[in-house]
Motif scaffolding. Sequence first.
Motif, PDB file in Angstrom:
ATOM      1  N   CYS A   1       0.829  -1.101   0.036  1.00  0.00           N
ATOM      2  CA  CYS A   1       0.093  -0.006   0.062  1.00  0.00           C
ATOM      3  C   CYS A   1       0.752   1.159  -0.003  1.00  0.00           C
ATOM      4  O   CYS A   1       2.085   1.092   0.385  1.00  0.00           O
ATOM      5  CB  CYS A   1      -0.949   0.050   1.171  1.00  0.00           C
ATOM      6  SG  CYS A   1      -2.104  -1.222   1.578  1.00  0.00           S
ATOM      7  N   PHE A   2       0.293   2.310  -0.522  1.00  0.00           N
ATOM      8  CA  PHE A   2       0.939   3.481  -0.351  1.00  0.00           C
ATOM      9  C   PHE A   2       0.166   4.343   1.151  1.00  0.00           C
ATOM     10  O   PHE A   2      -1.012   4.059   1.160  1.00  0.00           O
ATOM     11  CB  PHE A   2       0.732   4.573  -1.510  1.00  0.00           C
ATOM     12  CG  PHE A   2       1.048   3.812  -2.832  1.00  0.00           C
ATOM     13  CD1 PHE A   2       2.661   4.367  -2.787  1.00  0.00           C
ATOM     14  CD2 PHE A   2       0.572   3.383  -3.691  1.00  0.00           C
ATOM     15  CE1 PHE A   2       3.478   3.780  -4.117  1.00  0.00           C
ATOM     16  CE2 PHE A   2       1.465   2.894  -4.765  1.00  0.00           C
ATOM     17  CZ  PHE A   2       2.761   3.066  -5.007  1.00  0.00           C
ATOM     18  N   LEU A   3       1.134   5.079   1.636  1.00  0.00           N
ATOM     19  CA  LEU A   3       0.481   5.651   2.932  1.00  0.00           C
ATOM     20  C   LEU A   3       0.997   7.118   2.677  1.00  0.00           C
ATOM     21  O   LEU A   3       2.206   7.413   2.599  1.00  0.00           O
ATOM     22  CB  LEU A   3       1.343   5.171   4.320  1.00  0.00           C
ATOM     23  CG  LEU A   3       0.820   5.852   5.537  1.00  0.00           C
ATOM     24  CD1 LEU A   3      -0.389   5.735   5.633  1.00  0.00           C
ATOM     25  CD2 LEU A   3       1.516   5.477   6.627  1.00  0.00           C
ATOM     26  N   TRP A   4      -0.090   8.053   2.502  1.00  0.00           N
ATOM     27  CA  TRP A   4       0.153   9.178   1.905  1.00  0.00           C
ATOM     28  C   TRP A   4      -0.314  10.240   3.111  1.00  0.00           C
ATOM     29  O   TRP A   4      -1.368  10.414   3.382  1.00  0.00           O
ATOM     30  CB  TRP A   4      -0.446   9.634   0.891  1.00  0.00           C
ATOM     31  CG  TRP A   4      -0.288  10.974   0.010  1.00  0.00           C
ATOM     32  CD1 TRP A   4       0.407  11.946   0.320  1.00  0.00           C
ATOM     33  CD2 TRP A   4      -1.127  11.299  -1.152  1.00  0.00           C
ATOM     34  NE1 TRP A   4       0.256  12.707  -0.583  1.00  0.00           N
ATOM     35  CE2 TRP A   4      -0.704  12.279  -1.498  1.00  0.00           C
ATOM     36  CE3 TRP A   4      -2.114  10.531  -1.931  1.00  0.00           C
ATOM     37  CZ2 TRP A   4      -1.393  13.053  -2.662  1.00  0.00           C
ATOM     38  CZ3 TRP A   4      -2.580  11.329  -3.065  1.00  0.00           C
ATOM     39  CH2 TRP A   4      -1.939  12.804  -3.427  1.00  0.00           C
ATOM     40  N   CYS A   5       0.630  11.279   3.715  1.00  0.00           N
ATOM     41  CA  CYS A   5       0.418  11.995   4.648  1.00  0.00           C
ATOM     42  C   CYS A   5      -0.138  13.240   4.008  1.00  0.00           C
ATOM     43  O   CYS A   5       0.509  14.138   3.225  1.00  0.00           O
ATOM     44  CB  CYS A   5       1.328  12.330   5.552  1.00  0.00           C
ATOM     45  SG  CYS A   5       1.066  13.502   6.843  1.00  0.00           S
ATOM     46  N   GLN A   6      -1.523  13.532   4.328  1.00  0.00           N
ATOM     47  CA  GLN A   6      -2.220  14.839   3.879  1.00  0.00           C
ATOM     48  C   GLN A   6      -2.537  15.814   4.928  1.00  0.00           C
ATOM     49  O   GLN A   6      -2.589  15.437   6.084  1.00  0.00           O
ATOM     50  CB  GLN A   6      -3.400  14.406   2.789  1.00  0.00           C
ATOM     51  CG  GLN A   6      -3.146  13.759   1.812  1.00  0.00           C
ATOM     52  CD  GLN A   6      -3.929  13.165   0.883  1.00  0.00           C
ATOM     53  OE1 GLN A   6      -5.216  12.894   1.313  1.00  0.00           O
ATOM     54  NE2 GLN A   6      -3.780  13.280  -0.430  1.00  0.00           N
ATOM     55  N   ASP A   7      -2.822  17.025   4.516  1.00  0.00           N
ATOM     56  CA  ASP A   7      -3.300  17.920   5.465  1.00  0.00           C
ATOM     57  C   ASP A   7      -4.573  17.569   6.177  1.00  0.00           C
ATOM     58  O   ASP A   7      -5.672  17.124   5.219  1.00  0.00           O
ATOM     59  CB  ASP A   7      -3.568  19.354   4.648  1.00  0.00           C
ATOM     60  CG  ASP A   7      -3.699  20.567   5.799  1.00  0.00           C
ATOM     61  OD1 ASP A   7      -3.582  20.428   6.961  1.00  0.00           O
ATOM     62  OD2 ASP A   7      -4.469  21.309   5.248  1.00  0.00           O
ATOM     63  N   GLY A   8      -4.773  16.879   7.225  1.00  0.00           N
ATOM     64  CA  GLY A   8      -6.055  16.691   7.803  1.00  0.00           C
ATOM     65  C   GLY A   8      -6.082  15.276   7.910  1.00  0.00           C
ATOM     66  O   GLY A   8      -7.098  14.528   8.390  1.00  0.00           O
ATOM     67  N   GLY A   9      -5.160  14.290   7.793  1.00  0.00           N
ATOM     68  CA  GLY A   9      -5.221  13.024   7.734  1.00  0.00           C
ATOM     69  C   GLY A   9      -4.007  12.218   7.013  1.00  0.00           C
ATOM     70  O   GLY A   9      -3.257  12.800   6.311  1.00  0.00           O
ATOM     71  N   PHE A  10      -4.489  10.805   6.913  1.00  0.00           N
ATOM     72  CA  PHE A  10      -3.601  10.024   5.977  1.00  0.00           C
ATOM     73  C   PHE A  10      -4.406   9.192   4.835  1.00  0.00           C
ATOM     74  O   PHE A  10      -5.843   8.981   4.950  1.00  0.00           O
ATOM     75  CB  PHE A  10      -3.092   8.888   6.724  1.00  0.00           C
ATOM     76  CG  PHE A  10      -1.820   9.267   7.613  1.00  0.00           C
ATOM     77  CD1 PHE A  10      -0.476   9.168   7.288  1.00  0.00           C
ATOM     78  CD2 PHE A  10      -1.860  10.018   8.871  1.00  0.00           C
ATOM     79  CE1 PHE A  10       0.423   9.635   7.955  1.00  0.00           C
ATOM     80  CE2 PHE A  10      -1.198  10.347   9.434  1.00  0.00           C
ATOM     81  CZ  PHE A  10       0.301  10.086   9.225  1.00  0.00           C
ATOM     82  N   ALA A  11      -4.079   9.113   3.682  1.00  0.00           N
ATOM     83  CA  ALA A  11      -4.650   8.398   2.559  1.00  0.00           C
ATOM     84  C   ALA A  11      -3.996   6.935   2.592  1.00  0.00           C
ATOM     85  O   ALA A  11      -2.837   6.903   2.587  1.00  0.00           O
ATOM     86  CB  ALA A  11      -4.643   9.027   1.196  1.00  0.00           C
ATOM     87  N   VAL A  12      -4.674   6.018   2.784  1.00  0.00           N
ATOM     88  CA  VAL A  12      -4.074   4.684   2.609  1.00  0.00           C
ATOM     89  C   VAL A  12      -4.653   4.050   1.137  1.00  0.00           C
ATOM     90  O   VAL A  12      -5.833   4.169   1.035  1.00  0.00           O
ATOM     91  CB  VAL A  12      -4.568   3.520   3.659  1.00  0.00           C
ATOM     92  CG1 VAL A  12      -4.148   2.190   3.346  1.00  0.00           C
ATOM     93  CG2 VAL A  12      -3.943   3.973   4.858  1.00  0.00           C
ATOM     94  N   ILE A  13      -3.804   3.991   0.174  1.00  0.00           N
ATOM     95  CA  ILE A  13      -4.160   3.248  -1.057  1.00  0.00           C
ATOM     96  C   ILE A  13      -3.678   1.906  -1.244  1.00  0.00           C
ATOM     97  O   ILE A  13      -2.564   1.790  -1.163  1.00  0.00           O
ATOM     98  CB  ILE A  13      -3.566   4.389  -2.314  1.00  0.00           C
ATOM     99  CG1 ILE A  13      -3.927   5.763  -1.905  1.00  0.00           C
ATOM    100  CG2 ILE A  13      -3.911   4.086  -3.639  1.00  0.00           C
ATOM    101  CD1 ILE A  13      -3.342   6.868  -2.683  1.00  0.00           C
ATOM    102  N   GLY A  14      -4.447   1.204  -1.633  1.00  0.00           N
ATOM    103  CA  GLY A  14      -3.937  -0.156  -1.479  1.00  0.00           C
ATOM    104  C   GLY A  14      -4.774  -0.842  -2.972  1.00  0.00           C
ATOM    105  O   GLY A  14      -5.752  -0.284  -3.426  1.00  0.00           O
ATOM    106  N   PRO A  15      -4.686  -2.213  -3.278  1.00  0.00           N
ATOM    107  CA  PRO A  15      -5.085  -2.908  -4.431  1.00  0.00           C
ATOM    108  C   PRO A  15      -6.463  -3.148  -4.135  1.00  0.00           C
ATOM    109  O   PRO A  15      -7.078  -3.580  -3.277  1.00  0.00           O
ATOM    110  CB  PRO A  15      -4.170  -4.292  -4.394  1.00  0.00           C
ATOM    111  CG  PRO A  15      -3.720  -4.348  -2.924  1.00  0.00           C
ATOM    112  CD  PRO A  15      -3.769  -3.100  -2.566  1.00  0.00           C
ATOM    113  N   ARG A  16      -7.182  -2.474  -5.220  1.00  0.00           N
ATOM    114  CA  ARG A  16      -8.728  -2.883  -5.174  1.00  0.00           C
ATOM    115  C   ARG A  16      -9.362  -4.245  -5.128  1.00  0.00           C
ATOM    116  O   ARG A  16     -10.296  -4.324  -4.339  1.00  0.00           O
ATOM    117  CB  ARG A  16      -9.238  -2.196  -6.349  1.00  0.00           C
ATOM    118  CG  ARG A  16     -10.755  -2.027  -6.477  1.00  0.00           C
ATOM    119  CD  ARG A  16     -11.236  -1.491  -7.986  1.00  0.00           C
ATOM    120  NE  ARG A  16     -12.652  -1.570  -7.973  1.00  0.00           N
ATOM    121  CZ  ARG A  16     -13.567  -0.489  -7.759  1.00  0.00           C
ATOM    122  NH1 ARG A  16     -13.113   0.698  -7.481  1.00  0.00           N
ATOM    123  NH2 ARG A  16     -14.875  -0.583  -7.679  1.00  0.00           N
ATOM    124  N   SER A  17      -8.340  -5.045  -5.774  1.00  0.00           N
ATOM    125  CA  SER A  17      -9.086  -6.391  -5.457  1.00  0.00           C
ATOM    126  C   SER A  17      -8.969  -6.858  -4.111  1.00  0.00           C
ATOM    127  O   SER A  17      -9.564  -8.049  -3.896  1.00  0.00           O
ATOM    128  CB  SER A  17      -8.077  -7.246  -6.225  1.00  0.00           C
ATOM    129  OG  SER A  17      -6.679  -7.211  -5.992  1.00  0.00           O
TER     130      SER A  17
END
Length: 186
Positions: free
Chosen positions: A153-169
Motif C-alpha cells: 500500500c501507499f501511505l500518504w500524509c495529507q493535510d488533515g489525515g492520511f490516505a491509504v491506497i491499496g489494491p482494489r482486489s
Amino acid sequence: MHNLKPITALGGATAQVDRFDGLMISENPDRALVSMTAREGQGDAVRDKAWPFLKVDLPDVGKSMMGTEYSAFWIGPESWMIDAPYAGNADLAKQVKLAVGDTASVVEQTDGWCRFDLSGVAEIAALQRLCNADAAQMDVGDVTRTQIHHLGCFLWCQDGGFAVIGPRSSAKSLHHALTTAAKSVC
C-alpha cells in the motif's frame, strides 16, 4: 441491453464511512489515478512537459506535490502517480499522455487501487498497529510504500489525515484491517 451501475471497491452504491471515537475511516472512490514513468533519459523532459498541465512539480523520493486539481506522488525512480478528482478526469490517462507525449509511459490505474482516508486523533495509533511506516514522523506531503495486512500500500500524509491506497482486489481485506485496528485503539 446491460444496465450497469458503478460500485465502490467495497461493493456499495456510495462510499462507506466508519466512525470510531477519535477516528474516521472513509472509503474514497472519487479519485482518478494514473501512473507515469519517464522513458530512458527523459526525466527532465517529463518534468518540463508535465508542469503546464498538472501545475505542480513532480516530487522527489518519498514526497508528493498537491495542487488545486492535480497531485503527484513519487512511486519509484522517475515514476509518479498522478491523482485527481474523478469528476472531470475520467480520461485522466489520455489527458496526461497528451501533455507528456513520448517522454513517458502513462498507464490508467483508477480501477486498480482503492483509497481509504483516515482522520482523527487516533489515526497514528491505528497506523502504528497496521504497518512499519513511522506515521508519527511523517509530514504533510510525505508518501511511503508499506505493507498493511500483507498488502503493498501507499501511505500518504495529507493535510488533515492520511490516505491509504491499496489494491482494489483486496479492498475488503484492507478495510477489515483498518477497522480492526481502529477498534483496538478507540
